[in-house]
Design a protein around this motif. Structure first.
Motif, PDB file in Angstrom:
ATOM      1  N   PRO A  61     -19.824  15.590   3.606  1.00 39.71           N
ATOM      2  CA  PRO A  61     -20.457  16.860   3.240  1.00 39.71           C
ATOM      3  C   PRO A  61     -20.178  17.977   4.237  1.00 39.71           C
ATOM      4  CG  PRO A  61     -22.088  15.254   3.997  1.00 39.71           C
ATOM      5  CD  PRO A  61     -20.800  14.519   3.812  1.00 39.71           C
ATOM      6  N   GLY A  65     -18.191  21.137   2.874  1.00 35.74           N
ATOM      7  CA  GLY A  65     -18.883  22.425   2.891  1.00 35.74           C
ATOM      8  C   GLY A  65     -18.091  23.491   3.622  1.00 35.74           C
ATOM      9  N   ALA A 145     -23.513  19.548   0.973  1.00 36.50           N
ATOM     10  CA  ALA A 145     -22.212  20.227   1.002  1.00 36.50           C
ATOM     11  C   ALA A 145     -22.304  21.588   0.307  1.00 36.50           C
ATOM     12  CB  ALA A 145     -21.149  19.361   0.326  1.00 36.50           C
ATOM     13  N   LEU A 148     -24.161  24.132   2.589  1.00 35.02           N
ATOM     14  CA  LEU A 148     -23.295  24.522   3.709  1.00 35.02           C
ATOM     15  C   LEU A 148     -22.175  25.439   3.235  1.00 35.02           C
ATOM     16  CD1 LEU A 148     -22.581  24.266   6.672  1.00 35.02           C
ATOM     17  CD2 LEU A 148     -21.308  22.181   6.133  1.00 35.02           C
ATOM     18  N   ALA A 149     -21.605  25.133   2.059  1.00 40.34           N
ATOM     19  CA  ALA A 149     -20.534  25.971   1.522  1.00 40.34           C
ATOM     20  C   ALA A 149     -21.028  27.391   1.270  1.00 40.34           C
ATOM     21  CB  ALA A 149     -19.985  25.362   0.236  1.00 40.34           C
TER      22      ALA A 149
END
Length: 571
Positions: A61, A65, A145, A148-149
């Motif tokens: 992840p 991300g 993920a 965070l992305a």
């Protein structure tokens, strides 16, 4: 008679017909439309989708991300730049906004497309993890993920917005003394120059100072479970020319490691000779050439030139040596060997490669020349086998003394280079000039006369033509991002993706501009976090490679299999 000017009387306001309502004010664009562009959002969304396609290694992840966030931001920047460029070429100050219907369509397509890509991402990640024997992602890894992305994506876009406002401010100031087009170019160049100057002068200097301090402290760490050697056949011992403290952290690990006499004797069924390991750290002497001379002199002091095999090992940045490559030689010759190496940096391999590629080149050349001149001074009948080896940045430095395969074949009795980097001069030249029809990830060069590429033990017999002597082997995996990362990935599709995929690369892996570069860059960070035989993990297959190169007397395929089970790497 004078004319008197009279003001016209104001006309009475027209009455609004009862059936008509007052005209509504123009609809104000939504917050998103005011802050972000349609083209940038659309291109960013496509890049975000591409970032979820498979690359070389499984992604957790954190790195998924990061890759998705950076890819989406790059796509947004490309879309914004494309619109600006068209306006600039047409001398337009603005472009018409996208209609509301277009935004609605983009939202619908974006939601549907993202859901489908997440499903495919899950399938592809399971496929590559099954292929490499890595545990599947947990359910909570997917929202992690995604969050965070989004944080990375919007953070980078906001930074871009800030830079855009700065450029517009500079353009307005310059417009007072220069034409608009000239102002735009000068403003962009000035901001780029200022950014580079700040990064190089402040950020990089501070970061490198902090990193040097950190890694130097790690380099000087000593642990009680790895005391100085008692045998005179190791550097750092009482009679050594290099002190134990000066060897550095990785040097002390190398000197303290390796099979014991008892282990060698049990493996070979005969009394073993104690192996020699010579090493010099950065603090053992002043400068690379002096350090190389000290290591070679210590090798000579210990009687290393009287052994059957002398192996020159080029390290990675911190001075690390793949223990499997060293141990295999000692097992094959029952300890009648001498291995010599040296340290040239405190920094990890990837960082050393980025900031200073000259040190490994100079270290590899200086150490080989120092050892080679001592070997050549011996009568021809008394000379040991002279071989070279190195992994990753070590392979880069290990190539340095040789201009071509012919040169390495003339000056050594064999070489093993595992996990080469894209900047390995000889590797790149040989790969580019491979025989027609052989793939980039596993080339055949000059019908495999002396030099061969291995990804798995079965490749030793590839091609079926006779394999001469001396033998040079490049051990590389199809899924090793260290070998396949290059800045060219930004805008150029590599041959290893044009041609049939390697044995551990999914057929669904495709090249996308910018995105593939980001994916492989992230793969480099986890290149050793996969099982042996994939990525940048070279352990058991080292036994097969050395057996083919050295051909030890009395060696059998059964002993190779037995040795494979004993080899390990501490990376």
């Amino acid at each position: 008679m004078t004319a008197t000017a009279t003001e016209p009387e104001p006309s009475a306001p027209k009455e609004q017909p009862e059936h008509e309502s007052p005209a509504a004010p123009p609809r104000r664009p939504d917050w998103w439309q005011r802050r972000y562009t349609f083209t940038g959002t659309a291109v960013g969304l496509v890049f975000l989708w591409f970032s979820m396609t498979p690359s070389l290694l499984p992604r957790g992840p954190l790195f998924q991300g990061l890759v998705s966030g950076v890819a989406g931001a790059c796509g947004y920047a490309i879309g914004v730049f494309a619109v600006w460029l068209v306006r600039f070429m047409r001398s337009k100050d603005s472009s018409p906004p996208a209609p509301q219907l277009a935004w609605i369509a983009l939202v619908v397509v974006g939601v549907v497309g993202t859901v489908l890509m997440v499903i495919w991402f899950h399938i592809w990640q399971d496929d590559v993890r099954n292929l490499m024997g890595v545990p599947h992602l947990k359910w909570h890894d997917y929202p992690l993920a995604a969050v965070l992305a989004l944080v990375v994506l919007f953070g980078l876009v906001e930074i871009g917005q800030l830079l855009h406002r700065m450029i517009r401010f500079l353009i307005r100031q310059l417009n007072r003394v220069a034409p608009p087009r000239v102002s735009a170019v000068v403003a962009v160049l000035a901001l780029v120059a200022l950014t580079v100057a700040i990064i190089n002068g402040v950020v990089v200097r501070f970061a490198m100072h902090a990193l040097n301090d950190t890694f130097e402290a790690i380099n000087n760490e000593q642990t009680p479970d790895n005391p100085p050697p008692q045998t005179p056949l190791r550097s750092g011992s009482q009679g050594s020319l290099a002190s134990w403290a000066s060897l550095g952290h990785q040097g002390r690990i190398f000197i303290g490691g390796g099979p014991t006499i008892q282990q060698l004797s049990a493996f070979n069924g005969a009394p073993a000779t104690e192996p020699i390991r010579a090493y010099a750290g950065m603090e053992s002497a002043d400068g690379i050439k002096a350090t190389a001379e000290l290591a070679a002199t210590d090798l000579e002091r210990m009687g290393g030139l009287n052994r059957k095999v002398v192996a020159v090992a080029t390290t990675t940045g911190t001075g690390w040596i793949n223990e499997a490559e060293a141990d295999a030689i000692e097992y094959m010759f029952n300890g009648d060997t001498a291995i010599v190496s040296m340290q040239y940096s405190f920094l990890p391999s990837w960082l050393s490669f980025l900031v200073d590629k000259e040190n490994p080149r100079q270290a590899g050349q200086a150490l080989f020349e120092a050892v080679d001149k001592r070997v050549r001074a011996l009568p021809e009948g008394r000379r040991p086998k002279l071989v070279v080896f190195g992994e990753s940045l070590g392979s880069f430095g290990g190539e340095a003394p040789f201009l071509s395969p012919n040169n390495i074949e003339a000056r050594t009795d064999g070489a093993l280079f595992s996990g080469p980097t894209f900047n390995n001069t000889m590797w790149e030249d040989v790969t580019s000039n491979r025989d027609h029809g052989s793939p980039e990830w596993l080339p055949i060069f000059q019908q495999g006369t002396n030099l061969r590429f291995l990804a798995r033990p079965a490749n030793i017999g590839r091609p079926a033509d006779p394999w001469g002597n001396p033998r040079v082997v490049y051990l590389q995996h199809a899924s090793d991002p260290i070998a396949w990362w290059t800045p060219d990935l930004l805008f150029s599709e590599p041959d290893w993706l044009r041609e049939p995929r390697g044995y551990d690369v999914l057929p669904n892996t495709f090249w996308f501009p910018v995105v593939t570069f980001l994916q492989v860059s992230a793969d480099m960070a986890v290149a050793v976090d996969v099982p042996d035989g994939h990525g940048h993990r070279y352990v058991k297959d080292v036994a097969n490679a050395w057996a083919a190169i050295l051909k030890p007397p009395g060696w059998t395929p059964q002993k190779t299999e037995q040795l494979r089970g004993l080899l390990h790497s501490d990376e």
